[in-house]
Design a protein around this motif. Structure first.
Motif, PDB file in Angstrom:
ATOM      1  N   ARG A  58       0.861  -1.179   0.000  1.00 21.34           N
ATOM      2  CA  ARG A  58       0.000   0.000   0.000  1.00 21.34           C
ATOM      3  C   ARG A  58       0.896   1.227   0.000  1.00 21.34           C
ATOM      4  O   ARG A  58       1.825   1.322   0.787  1.00 21.34           O
ATOM      5  CB  ARG A  58      -0.852   0.040   1.262  1.00 21.34           C
ATOM      6  N   THR A  78      -6.338  -8.751   4.631  1.00 20.87           N
ATOM      7  CA  THR A  78      -6.561  -7.312   4.675  1.00 20.87           C
ATOM      8  C   THR A  78      -7.850  -7.055   5.428  1.00 20.87           C
ATOM      9  O   THR A  78      -8.903  -7.550   5.066  1.00 20.87           O
ATOM     10  CB  THR A  78      -6.673  -6.749   3.252  1.00 20.87           C
ATOM     11  N   ALA A  79      -7.765  -6.310   6.486  1.00 19.59           N
ATOM     12  CA  ALA A  79      -8.946  -5.985   7.277  1.00 19.59           C
ATOM     13  C   ALA A  79      -8.919  -4.508   7.632  1.00 19.59           C
ATOM     14  O   ALA A  79      -7.864  -3.879   7.636  1.00 19.59           O
ATOM     15  CB  ALA A  79      -8.977  -6.835   8.544  1.00 19.59           C
ATOM     16  N   ALA A  80     -10.094  -3.986   7.935  1.00 21.05           N
ATOM     17  CA  ALA A  80     -10.194  -2.566   8.255  1.00 21.05           C
ATOM     18  C   ALA A  80      -9.415  -2.222   9.517  1.00 21.05           C
ATOM     19  O   ALA A  80      -8.817  -1.151   9.604  1.00 21.05           O
ATOM     20  CB  ALA A  80     -11.663  -2.183   8.416  1.00 21.05           C
ATOM     21  N   ILE A  81      -9.385  -3.121  10.483  1.00 25.13           N
ATOM     22  CA  ILE A  81      -8.660  -2.849  11.729  1.00 25.13           C
ATOM     23  C   ILE A  81      -7.176  -2.666  11.448  1.00 25.13           C
ATOM     24  O   ILE A  81      -6.547  -1.723  11.929  1.00 25.13           O
ATOM     25  CB  ILE A  81      -8.867  -4.004  12.740  1.00 25.13           C
ATOM     26  N   TYR A  82      -6.596  -3.558  10.653  1.00 24.82           N
ATOM     27  CA  TYR A  82      -5.179  -3.426  10.288  1.00 24.82           C
ATOM     28  C   TYR A  82      -4.960  -2.139   9.507  1.00 24.82           C
ATOM     29  O   TYR A  82      -3.985  -1.421   9.730  1.00 24.82           O
ATOM     30  CB  TYR A  82      -4.741  -4.633   9.462  1.00 24.82           C
ATOM     31  N   PHE A  83      -5.868  -1.848   8.621  1.00 20.56           N
ATOM     32  CA  PHE A  83      -5.774  -0.656   7.783  1.00 20.56           C
ATOM     33  C   PHE A  83      -5.751   0.606   8.646  1.00 20.56           C
ATOM     34  O   PHE A  83      -4.914   1.480   8.475  1.00 20.56           O
ATOM     35  CB  PHE A  83      -6.965  -0.647   6.822  1.00 20.56           C
ATOM     36  N   GLY A 115     -13.196  -2.983   0.250  1.00 24.56           N
ATOM     37  CA  GLY A 115     -13.835  -3.304   1.527  1.00 24.56           C
ATOM     38  C   GLY A 115     -13.247  -2.588   2.730  1.00 24.56           C
ATOM     39  O   GLY A 115     -13.973  -1.957   3.503  1.00 24.56           O
ATOM     40  N   PRO A 116     -11.918  -2.662   2.941  1.00 24.03           N
ATOM     41  CA  PRO A 116     -11.346  -1.969   4.099  1.00 24.03           C
ATOM     42  C   PRO A 116     -11.459  -0.447   4.016  1.00 24.03           C
ATOM     43  O   PRO A 116     -11.450   0.226   5.032  1.00 24.03           O
ATOM     44  CB  PRO A 116      -9.873  -2.382   4.069  1.00 24.03           C
ATOM     45  N   HIS A 117     -11.589   0.101   2.817  1.00 24.36           N
ATOM     46  CA  HIS A 117     -11.677   1.552   2.668  1.00 24.36           C
ATOM     47  C   HIS A 117     -13.043   2.085   3.081  1.00 24.36           C
ATOM     48  O   HIS A 117     -13.154   3.224   3.514  1.00 24.36           O
ATOM     49  CB  HIS A 117     -11.425   1.970   1.222  1.00 24.36           C
ATOM     50  N   ALA A 119     -15.224   0.408   5.229  1.00 25.46           N
ATOM     51  CA  ALA A 119     -15.709  -0.223   6.456  1.00 25.46           C
ATOM     52  C   ALA A 119     -16.017   0.831   7.519  1.00 25.46           C
ATOM     53  O   ALA A 119     -15.507   1.951   7.488  1.00 25.46           O
ATOM     54  CB  ALA A 119     -14.668  -1.202   6.981  1.00 25.46           C
ATOM     55  N   THR A 122     -13.011   2.240   9.413  1.00 24.13           N
ATOM     56  CA  THR A 122     -12.234   3.178   8.610  1.00 24.13           C
ATOM     57  C   THR A 122     -12.886   4.544   8.549  1.00 24.13           C
ATOM     58  O   THR A 122     -12.237   5.568   8.758  1.00 24.13           O
ATOM     59  CB  THR A 122     -12.052   2.629   7.182  1.00 24.13           C
TER      60      THR A 122
END
Length: 131
Positions: A58, A78-83, A115-117, A119, A122
């Motif tokens: 990224r 890839t998850a929103a929490i990690y993001f 998706g993670p963007h 959520a 996010t």
């Protein structure tokens, strides 16, 4: 909005995206050739699995260059929490370092609808940062 003395300027825009990069080289077919006599079987040559040998990168940048480069750890989804925890903290600290008076209050984030963007975690994090 983006006129010379308008409320927003091009240096307020931060954009970023992610992509998968393979980090191996598939050997050419001629390297798999070998001599075998009639009494032995040919060796089995295994090719590396495409799914296990790539990483997600990224990159977020603005008018002055890269703000944050994140390499997703192997075997991590890839998850929103990690993001939010890893990527946004890097972006926020880079923006605060570049623009200490304004920080993230005028920042516009431009990214796709992955998706993670989009959520809930996010969007809440972006609202808290004023982005």
């Amino acid at each position: 909005m983006f006129e010379l003395h308008g409320p927003k300027r091009l240096y307020d825009i931060v954009t970023g995206d992610e992509t998968w990069f393979p980090f191996f080289i598939i050997p050419p077919k001629y390297l798999n050739r070998m001599w075998v006599d009639g009494q032995r079987d040919r060796h089995i040559v295994l090719r590396p699995g495409l799914q296990s040998r790539k990483r997600m990168f990224r990159v977020f940048f603005n008018y002055s260059g890269p703000l944050a480069v994140d390499i997703l750890p192997q075997d991590t989804a890839t998850a929103a929490i990690y993001f939010v925890q890893n990527v946004f903290s890097q972006v926020k600290s880079a923006i605060n370092e570049q623009r200490p008076k304004v920080c993230t209050s005028r920042t516009l984030l431009l990214h796709d609808i992955a998706g993670p963007h989009k959520a809930r975690a996010t969007t809440q994090s972006l609202q808290e940062l004023g982005i």
